[in-house]
Every structure is written in C-alpha cells, then in structure tokens.
Design an enzyme around this catalytic site. Sequence first.
Site, PDB file in Angstrom:
ATOM      1  N   ASP A  44      -9.316  -0.110   1.943  1.00  0.00           N
ATOM      2  CA  ASP A  44      -9.374   0.317   0.540  1.00  0.00           C
ATOM      3  C   ASP A  44     -10.666  -0.165  -0.115  1.00  0.00           C
ATOM      4  O   ASP A  44     -11.318   0.572  -0.846  1.00  0.00           O
ATOM      5  CB  ASP A  44      -8.164  -0.236  -0.238  1.00  0.00           C
ATOM      6  CG  ASP A  44      -6.890   0.538   0.065  1.00  0.00           C
ATOM      7  OD1 ASP A  44      -6.969   1.508   0.837  1.00  0.00           O
ATOM      8  OD2 ASP A  44      -5.822   0.191  -0.465  1.00  0.00           O
ATOM      9  N   ASP A  57       0.855  -1.187   0.000  1.00  0.00           N
ATOM     10  CA  ASP A  57       0.000   0.000   0.000  1.00  0.00           C
ATOM     11  C   ASP A  57       0.893   1.239   0.000  1.00  0.00           C
ATOM     12  O   ASP A  57       1.656   1.465   0.936  1.00  0.00           O
ATOM     13  CB  ASP A  57      -0.891  -0.022   1.254  1.00  0.00           C
ATOM     14  CG  ASP A  57      -1.821   1.177   1.327  1.00  0.00           C
ATOM     15  OD1 ASP A  57      -2.059   1.777   0.261  1.00  0.00           O
ATOM     16  OD2 ASP A  57      -2.294   1.518   2.414  1.00  0.00           O
ATOM     17  N   THR A  61      -3.293   5.374  -4.059  1.00  0.00           N
ATOM     18  CA  THR A  61      -2.148   6.085  -3.461  1.00  0.00           C
ATOM     19  C   THR A  61      -0.863   5.812  -4.248  1.00  0.00           C
ATOM     20  O   THR A  61      -0.044   6.703  -4.416  1.00  0.00           O
ATOM     21  CB  THR A  61      -1.946   5.654  -1.993  1.00  0.00           C
ATOM     22  OG1 THR A  61      -2.010   4.237  -1.909  1.00  0.00           O
ATOM     23  CG2 THR A  61      -3.008   6.239  -1.105  1.00  0.00           C
ATOM     24  N   THR A  62      -0.706   4.588  -4.732  1.00  0.00           N
ATOM     25  CA  THR A  62       0.496   4.261  -5.516  1.00  0.00           C
ATOM     26  C   THR A  62       0.461   4.972  -6.864  1.00  0.00           C
ATOM     27  O   THR A  62       1.443   5.584  -7.285  1.00  0.00           O
ATOM     28  CB  THR A  62       0.593   2.728  -5.724  1.00  0.00           C
ATOM     29  OG1 THR A  62       0.460   2.097  -4.451  1.00  0.00           O
ATOM     30  CG2 THR A  62       1.909   2.347  -6.349  1.00  0.00           C
TER      31      THR A  62
END
Length: 547
Positions: free
Chosen positions: A396, A64, A97-98
């Site tokens: 998520d 994550d 987020t990545t």
Amino acid sequence: MFGGGRAPIVVLSNNTKRESGRKVQLENINAGKQIADVIRTCLGPQAMLKMLMDPMGGIVMTNDGNAILREITVQHPAAKSMIEIARTQDEEVGDGTTSVIVLAGEMLVAAEQFLEQQMHPTVIIREYKKALEDIVTLLEGPLSVPVDRNDKAAVAQVVRGCIGTKFISKWGDLAVNIALDAVNTVLLEENGRTEVDIKRYAKVEKIPGGSIEESQIMKGVMINKDVTHPKMRRYIKNPRIMLLDCSLEYKKGESQTNVEISGQEDFTRLLEIEEEHVRRQCDDIIALKPDVVFTEKGVSDLAQHFLLKAGITAMRRLRKSDNNRIARACGATVVNRTDELQESDIGTGAGLFEIKKMGDEYFCYVTECKNPKACTILLRGASKDILNETERNLQDALQVARNIVLSPRLVPGGGAIEMAVCQKLLGKGTSGPYTALAHALEIIPRTLAQNCGANTIRTLTALRAKHANHTDASAPCTWGIDGETGELVEQGKKGLWEPLAVKLQTYKTAIETAILLLRIDDIVSGSKKKGGQEPPTPSQMAQQPQE
C-alpha cells in the site's frame, strides 16, 4: 438480429427461480450493506483486525479490506460485485479498499428511501451521475493542492499518513524510507513518459527471523539460489554478468525419439557429439570472459566442469522475472543462444556479487549497482503471519508513493475531504438523491469517529460547523477527525494528506457500483435442484464465511 447472431432467449423452466422489481433492488442494497458492515471496523488508525481461516487451515490476520474480502465466500451476486470493486481499487491505486466498500454500501442505503417512495431507479441514477461529475470537478479543482514530487519530506508525510492506519505504523519511518527509495529506484522516464513498475521490479523477499527493524532495501537483486558447483567463487567484486535463456546441456529428444545403435563405436560417438555440443556452448561463453553466468534453464555437470576451469560462477534455473530484474539492475541483456553472445550483452553495472546464508537457505546478492532500475526489499519478522501483513502494508505504501509520482496532487485526510465535498454538493444540489449522496459521504468521518470510541453525533456536528464556516474558496477546509483520539484537528497542520488519485478512484468506483446495482431489477438463477430441493432464491443467499 444483431451482427448476424441470434437474439438471446431466456427460457424459464421449472428449475429456474426468478425474482424481479423492487424486491431485488432492496435485496441488492441489503447485500451491499452487509458487506460494508463487515469491513467498517477496519477503517482508520484504531482499526480492528479480522482473523480469517481458509479451507486449508491457514489463517490471515489483517485490516486490509481487499485481503479480507478475498478470503470471504458469499453467495449473493450483488455481494460478489461489491467484493470485486475492492479488487479493482487495489489493482488500480493500491489503497482505499476499505473506504470504497464503506462508501458504496452507504450510497446504496441512501437510495433505499427513494425506492420505497416509488421513485424510479433511473431518476436516482441520473442524480448520482450528476453528483459524480461535480465531485470530480471539485477534486481536480479547488479541493486539491499540488505537491512537488521531488520534495522528499512532503511525499514522506503522505506515505506516513497512508500507513498510519496499518499494523506497520509502529515502524513508520522505516517503511516510508523503504517505499520512497523503492519507487525512486524503479522510476523510469522515457520520451517524456514516466513509468513506475513496482510489481515487476520491486521484489519483496520475506525471511522469518530477526525483527522488523532489520528490514532493508537493496539497490540490486537478491535471489534464493546457490552456485551450481561448490568450488565456484562466491564473492566477486565488480563482476561481469552474463544472462542466458538457454540450457547448458545436451538437449535430449522427446519421448518418441528412437536412436538405433549397432555397435560400441556408435554409442561412444553419441557421447562425443553431446560433449562437443556442451563444449562449444561453454567456449562461446568463456570467450567473453564473464565472472558470473545466470541461466533460466539447466547446467549439466560437464558444463559446470568447463566453466569452473575457466573461473566462471554459474547459477541455474532462475525465474524469468528474476532474470529480467538482474538485467535491469546491472545493464545486461538476456540472450537466447550462446553463439549470438556479444560484448554489449555483458552487464558491468553491479559492484558486488556474493552468496550469503540466511536462516537455512543460501541467497545470491547482486548489489552496489551503479544505476539500478530494480531493487529488492528484504523483510524480517517474527513469524510468517507478521511478514505477510507487513508485506500487504508495504505494498500500500509503495502504491501511494507511486501515485504521487504519477499524479502529484493531494487532498486532506481524516474525513476532511469527504466533509468538504459534502458541503459543496449540498450548496449546489436541490433534488433528494443528489443531497442523499452528499450526506452518504459523511460515512467516512462518522466511521473514523466510531472506531476510536468518540461521541459520533457531537463530533460530526462540530465538524460540519467548521466546514460551513470555511470561507476561503481557493483552498480546501482541512478540518477532519484525528483517528487516534476522535478529536477535531486541522489536517493541514497535522500533515495528514492523501493522494488525489486514490480519492478520485474511490469515489468513481463507489458511485458507479451503486449505479450498477440500482440498475438491476431482475435476478434469474438457473441452478439445478439438489435432492429434489428447490434452488435457493437470491433472498435466501446469505453471506457465508468460509469454514
């Protein structure tokens, strides 16, 4: 002078290091690129995990992006702002987020060639802003498709796509069902407004032991508490529940209180006053005949005695958040004073109250609620590390389900939407920075192909051709990359869709961060000398993982 205050003055002393101009911009780009490189292998179903050690010796194993960046310590101010955008993305939409870090890094790199050609940053920024406006228009228009949020199968498919890249993907069906049930439970519609508060009302309880298959969602609340007195009832059907925010004990004075006692009778009277106060509180409670009393404060031995005689079970020192969740689950009202209690404050919506032992601890369950607006997700797993990673993945999934409920539009996943946007922008744009930003979007499908070991150049060339030959303007081209094998697949048929809200936030955050960092032309560091050494310049500030 502005608003009566003084204009700020920058004093450059001997201790102050200053770097400016082109050098700083290139350094900022380099810092952003380094952060993106750390995260890049964490994108897609074949993502690698990172193992991070914190200063206390604890370890975190995750892919994550936000969790990884939270644990990394960096010195460079531009790198710090890159880490901040992952946090923003996580708080706003909970996923992507990545992607946002990888995109922001690539957009900074795309601007580097123009800075080296002596193009002014404001020209690049203007083109980036124009591209962002076009991207938002395209995504909200022809490149996204609506979805019926009441169609459980369609929503489940999107959530499954989100967790397909995560550790929990092996138990995909279980995670999807838990996420959908949790969001539907806490969904509240009032005055035409939809509210889904996952953080407050969908609590995750992690209990080591058992296997992940034993994880479940409870339509009610589970709290790590036992009854205050061993003889109190531990299993009650259809309980009447009372919630208090006051202590059932005599309130002692603060440390400065002085009480003078002249004789034996005075001390006896003091004890009687204390007993009368507690008795009065308990009489107020007993008058309404509750079965269970939860309070956020303490319960004295005397109060336990009175409540036990009346057949009432008491639980003490609950967290405020737990009390609020019980209130939502069973329809009770949290009351601050016992003399203000009314029949309407009693919660009758719960079907079962019981105390069960799990592992070494006792847990209180308030379940089988008729119309719960709060729920508890019970996670089981082999170790704390596995449980922590499962919780991160589940959060998520919950956020994705919430996004679809609040904004029911989808875009194709697996790099398909990035390639589609890129083709549309290349058809519109003429200037260098505008087309460079369009090409920067290709980093997502390229990284997906790299992470599963496919031939990147051949795959991307074939994907570009598929999108270039797409002629239907009313629907997006859904050709993308299968993150498992690296082959081209039609995501529409495979069923890999992503919420529009996540993609919009990703592009907005990435482009705005790139614009922000390009606008910086000066870094002033006023740190003191240590042992006679000069403070490090921003170019010397390298990425330093925590030891």
